[in-house]
Write a protein that holds these residues in place. Sequence first.
Motif, PDB file in Angstrom:
ATOM      1  N   UNK A 218       0.818  -1.207   0.000  1.00 57.17           N
ATOM      2  CA  UNK A 218       0.000   0.000   0.000  1.00 57.17           C
ATOM      3  C   UNK A 218       0.850   1.255   0.000  1.00 57.17           C
ATOM      4  N   UNK A 219       2.062   1.159  -0.546  1.00 60.32           N
ATOM      5  CA  UNK A 219       3.013   2.270  -0.483  1.00 60.32           C
ATOM      6  C   UNK A 219       2.591   3.472  -1.310  1.00 60.32           C
ATOM      7  N   UNK A 220       1.688   3.293  -2.298  1.00 56.49           N
ATOM      8  CA  UNK A 220       1.275   4.417  -3.133  1.00 56.49           C
ATOM      9  C   UNK A 220       0.060   5.149  -2.582  1.00 56.49           C
TER      10      UNK A 220
ATOM     11  N   UNK B 284       8.873  -3.824  -5.957  1.00 52.03           N
ATOM     12  CA  UNK B 284       8.636  -5.150  -6.511  1.00 52.03           C
ATOM     13  C   UNK B 284       7.141  -5.322  -6.740  1.00 52.03           C
ATOM     14  N   UNK B 285       6.775  -6.165  -7.684  1.00 53.45           N
ATOM     15  CA  UNK B 285       5.369  -6.450  -7.953  1.00 53.45           C
ATOM     16  C   UNK B 285       4.971  -7.703  -7.188  1.00 53.45           C
ATOM     17  N   UNK B 286       3.833  -7.626  -6.489  1.00 55.66           N
ATOM     18  CA  UNK B 286       3.389  -8.768  -5.694  1.00 55.66           C
ATOM     19  C   UNK B 286       1.871  -8.878  -5.746  1.00 55.66           C
ATOM     20  N   UNK B 287       1.376 -10.095  -5.699  1.00 54.91           N
ATOM     21  CA  UNK B 287      -0.048 -10.368  -5.580  1.00 54.91           C
ATOM     22  C   UNK B 287      -0.283 -10.883  -4.170  1.00 54.91           C
TER      23      UNK B 287
ATOM     24  N   UNK C 234       4.109  -3.420  -5.060  1.00 52.67           N
ATOM     25  CA  UNK C 234       3.170  -2.780  -5.971  1.00 52.67           C
ATOM     26  C   UNK C 234       2.315  -3.813  -6.700  1.00 52.67           C
ATOM     27  N   UNK C 235       1.131  -3.398  -7.108  1.00 54.38           N
ATOM     28  CA  UNK C 235       0.296  -4.248  -7.958  1.00 54.38           C
ATOM     29  C   UNK C 235       0.807  -4.250  -9.399  1.00 54.38           C
ATOM     30  N   UNK C 236       1.403  -3.116  -9.810  1.00 55.58           N
ATOM     31  CA  UNK C 236       1.875  -2.944 -11.184  1.00 55.58           C
ATOM     32  C   UNK C 236       3.165  -2.134 -11.143  1.00 55.58           C
TER      33      UNK C 236
END
Length: 223
Positions: free
Chosen positions: A8-10, A50-53, A31-33
């Motif tokens: 939720x960094x953004x 990094x991108x993570x789900x 990040x999601x994207x």
Amino acid sequence: MTRILILGATGRTGAAILAHLPAGIEATAALRDQADTARLAKTAASLTSTVVNVDERTSLTQTMHGFDVAVNAIRLRDDIAPTELVAVHDRLIEASTKANGAPSRIVTVGGAGALRLPDGRRFWQDPGFSEPTLPRGRAHAVLRDHLEAGDAGSEWAYLIPPPVYRPEGPTTECWERVAPSADETAFTRRAISYADFGAAVTEVITDEDEGTHLISWPVEVFE
């Protein structure tokens, strides 16, 4: 060097956390994207992304490798199930344990719906609570109970903001932590800025504090 993962960094709280992280912290924004990298706030910490789900256990386990702390500042959708925040927290514990051999400390940005009122009620049950956010408020109350019952170990901190946010409010450095109690009604009349709440979350991260903390400016905003 402390290594922290920020989910939720953004978001507004995530951005405020990044803005207050000191040098000497190694932070990774989950990040999601990858395109969301451009939305990250400036920080004195060493920052990567990094991108993570978060819903996919393999992705989360790979991401959690090597981190001391995971900060959950995700703002989930309004119609979440009552147990969804518990499920996210438990997946973070499971992933960090698999990745590192022991659970990382989980610092969660809480919700005012979890505040305790007289007669065992919670603030999400108050008639004045915002109807669109009722599911999220209830989910935060369920997560708080889960944590405080000891069902998620001891490596956690749950930080509750007051109901009133001042979105563009300043960093005053005059916020305070209020101890949890059986009746937290007075706290429902408090406020804080995103900037000060982010600073408080950062302090909890760096001081390695645990447990539930109510964080706000020290004065009531209305009677």
